[in-house]
Design a protein around this motif. Structure first.
Motif, short mmCIF file in Angstrom:
data_model
loop_
_atom_site.label_atom_id
_atom_site.label_comp_id
_atom_site.label_asym_id
_atom_site.label_seq_id
_atom_site.Cartn_x
_atom_site.Cartn_y
_atom_site.Cartn_z
N LEU A 162 -3.87 19.25 -16.08
CA LEU A 162 -4.78 20.40 -16.05
C LEU A 162 -5.32 20.64 -14.64
O LEU A 162 -5.46 21.77 -14.20
N CYS A 163 -5.63 19.55 -13.95
CA CYS A 163 -6.20 19.69 -12.61
C CYS A 163 -5.20 20.35 -11.67
O CYS A 163 -5.56 21.24 -10.89
N ALA A 164 -3.95 19.96 -11.74
CA ALA A 164 -2.92 20.51 -10.84
C ALA A 164 -2.64 21.97 -11.15
O ALA A 164 -2.46 22.78 -10.25
N ARG A 165 -2.63 22.33 -12.45
CA ARG A 165 -2.32 23.72 -12.82
C ARG A 165 -3.44 24.68 -12.42
O ARG A 165 -3.18 25.86 -12.19
N ASN A 166 -4.66 24.18 -12.36
CA ASN A 166 -5.80 25.04 -12.03
C ASN A 166 -6.24 24.93 -10.58
O ASN A 166 -7.24 25.52 -10.20
N CYS A 167 -5.49 24.19 -9.77
CA CYS A 167 -5.84 24.03 -8.35
C CYS A 167 -5.42 25.27 -7.56
O CYS A 167 -4.24 25.61 -7.52
N LYS A 168 -6.37 25.96 -6.93
CA LYS A 168 -6.06 27.17 -6.18
C LYS A 168 -5.13 26.89 -5.01
O LYS A 168 -4.28 27.70 -4.67
N ALA A 169 -5.34 25.74 -4.35
CA ALA A 169 -4.57 25.43 -3.16
C ALA A 169 -3.30 24.64 -3.46
O ALA A 169 -2.55 24.30 -2.55
N ALA A 170 -3.04 24.33 -4.72
CA ALA A 170 -1.86 23.56 -5.14
C ALA A 170 -1.73 22.26 -4.34
O ALA A 170 -0.66 21.93 -3.84
N CYS A 171 -2.85 21.54 -4.22
CA CYS A 171 -2.85 20.33 -3.39
C CYS A 171 -2.90 19.04 -4.21
O CYS A 171 -2.99 17.95 -3.66
N ILE A 172 -2.82 19.15 -5.56
CA ILE A 172 -2.91 17.97 -6.43
C ILE A 172 -1.53 17.62 -6.99
O ILE A 172 -0.85 18.46 -7.57
N ASP A 173 -1.14 16.39 -6.80
CA ASP A 173 0.10 15.86 -7.39
C ASP A 173 -0.32 14.94 -8.54
O ASP A 173 -0.61 13.76 -8.34
N SER A 174 -0.37 15.50 -9.76
CA SER A 174 -0.91 14.74 -10.89
C SER A 174 0.01 13.60 -11.32
O SER A 174 -0.47 12.60 -11.87
N LYS A 175 1.31 13.73 -11.08
CA LYS A 175 2.24 12.67 -11.48
C LYS A 175 2.04 11.41 -10.64
O LYS A 175 2.07 10.30 -11.17
N ASN A 176 1.83 11.59 -9.35
CA ASN A 176 1.64 10.44 -8.45
C ASN A 176 0.18 10.15 -8.15
O ASN A 176 -0.13 9.28 -7.33
N HIS A 177 -0.72 10.90 -8.79
CA HIS A 177 -2.16 10.70 -8.61
C HIS A 177 -2.56 10.76 -7.14
O HIS A 177 -3.26 9.89 -6.62
N LYS A 178 -2.12 11.84 -6.48
CA LYS A 178 -2.44 12.01 -5.06
C LYS A 178 -2.97 13.42 -4.81
O LYS A 178 -2.62 14.36 -5.52
N ILE A 179 -3.81 13.54 -3.78
CA ILE A 179 -4.39 14.83 -3.38
C ILE A 179 -4.15 15.03 -1.89
O ILE A 179 -4.39 14.13 -1.09
N ASP A 180 -3.68 16.22 -1.52
CA ASP A 180 -3.52 16.57 -0.11
C ASP A 180 -4.85 17.12 0.39
O ASP A 180 -5.15 18.30 0.20
N TYR A 181 -5.65 16.26 1.01
CA TYR A 181 -7.00 16.65 1.41
C TYR A 181 -7.00 17.71 2.51
O TYR A 181 -8.00 18.43 2.68
#
Length: 279
Positions: free
Chosen positions: A7-26
């Motif tokens: 859900l977090c990745a699908r709703n991220c405006k900047a598409a910076c969340i990789d939910s499969k690998n649990h990583k965020i592009d800060y």
């Protein structure tokens, strides 16, 4: 706590969340907080970055400075400051004076009931949901029509105003650089048929009525011929001509508002639409 629902990745405006690998592009995160609101497990949160404690630098040896050197440095600083301030004031005055004869008064932003967002945004709500306030469209706008919003609900997201230019139908640079498709245009033909607002005439500001001179600037420069000049008095064809706006044809480009000679407020301005429509 994460169950991989995405859900977090699908709703991220900047598409910076990789939910499969649990990583965020800060580097791409714009802190919109949508991911926190959507996560039902409390697996994602917002906090300050952890800074490493830096070791204090070794104290450098300080040389003695005489009072005379201090006075000279102070005099030089104040002299440079006075010269800079004087030159700035002179340049500002040169910009405001046209040929040394008349002072040019800047236009003021009218009080719009509804803000204006670019063609291709579909609606104000859709634009607010998808825009990350990256400012790319603001930086490439050749006519300085886009500027960051000061509204707390849409803070730093671009909105349109026509004091410095108008939105040309042949330009689509904002759509070309938008990384989230908050502004999406398939062709220039689409843009010229999208109504983002409509022009509103203000009788008390119109030059033919206030100064008794012929104008018609708004009608001459309207790219879709949505403005017609008609006599101000129905029974007198020689009376000063005033503009009449065809609201169904107007696309809200702002050419009339920008090129209107009335100061400080234009005699015609654009009122935005909540939802855009194709005309």
């Amino acid at each position: 706590k994460c169950n991989g629902c995405g859900l977090c990745a699908r709703n991220c405006k900047a598409a910076c969340i990789d939910s499969k690998n649990h990583k965020i592009d800060y580097s791409r995160c714009v802190a919109c907080m949508d991911c926190i609101g959507k996560c039902k497990k409390g697996a994602i949160r917002y906090e300050r970055p952890h800074k490493e404690v830096q070791k204090p630098l070794a104290a450098e040896k300080v040389t003695d400075v005489s009072p005379e050197q201090v006075d000279n440095a102070r005099r030089a600083f104040f002299s440079a400051g006075a010269i800079f301030a004087t030159s700035t004031l002179l340049k500002a005055q040169e910009k405001k004076v046209d040929g040394g004869l008349a002072v040019i008064e800047d236009k003021k932003i009218p009080e719009r009931t509804t803000p204006i967002v670019p063609a291709g945004a579909l609606s104000i709500r859709n634009f607010a949901q998808h825009c990350t306030a990256c400012q790319l469209c603001v930086s490439v706008c050749p006519n300085q029509v886009l500027r960051p919003s000061g509204n707390l609900m849409t803070l730093m997201q671009p909105e349109m105003s026509y004091e410095r230019g108008y939105c040309r139908p042949e330009c689509a640079k904002c759509a070309e650089v938008c990384p989230t498709d908050a502004i999406h245009l398939t062709s220039l033909a689409d843009k010229s048929s999208i109504q983002i607002g409509h022009a509103v005439w203000i009788r008390k500001n119109c030059v033919p009525l206030t100064d008794g001179v012929n104008c018609g600037n708004c009608a001459r420069h309207c790219p879709v011929a949505a403005i017609e000049m008609v006599p101000s008095e129905v029974d007198n064809p020689d009376s000063p001509k005033i503009p009449v706006v065809n609201v169904e044809r107007c696309i809200g480009c702002g050419a009339c508002e920008n090129l209107c000679p009335a100061r400080p407020f234009s005699a015609i301005y654009v009122e935005g639409h909540e939802r855009h429509r194709v005309i």
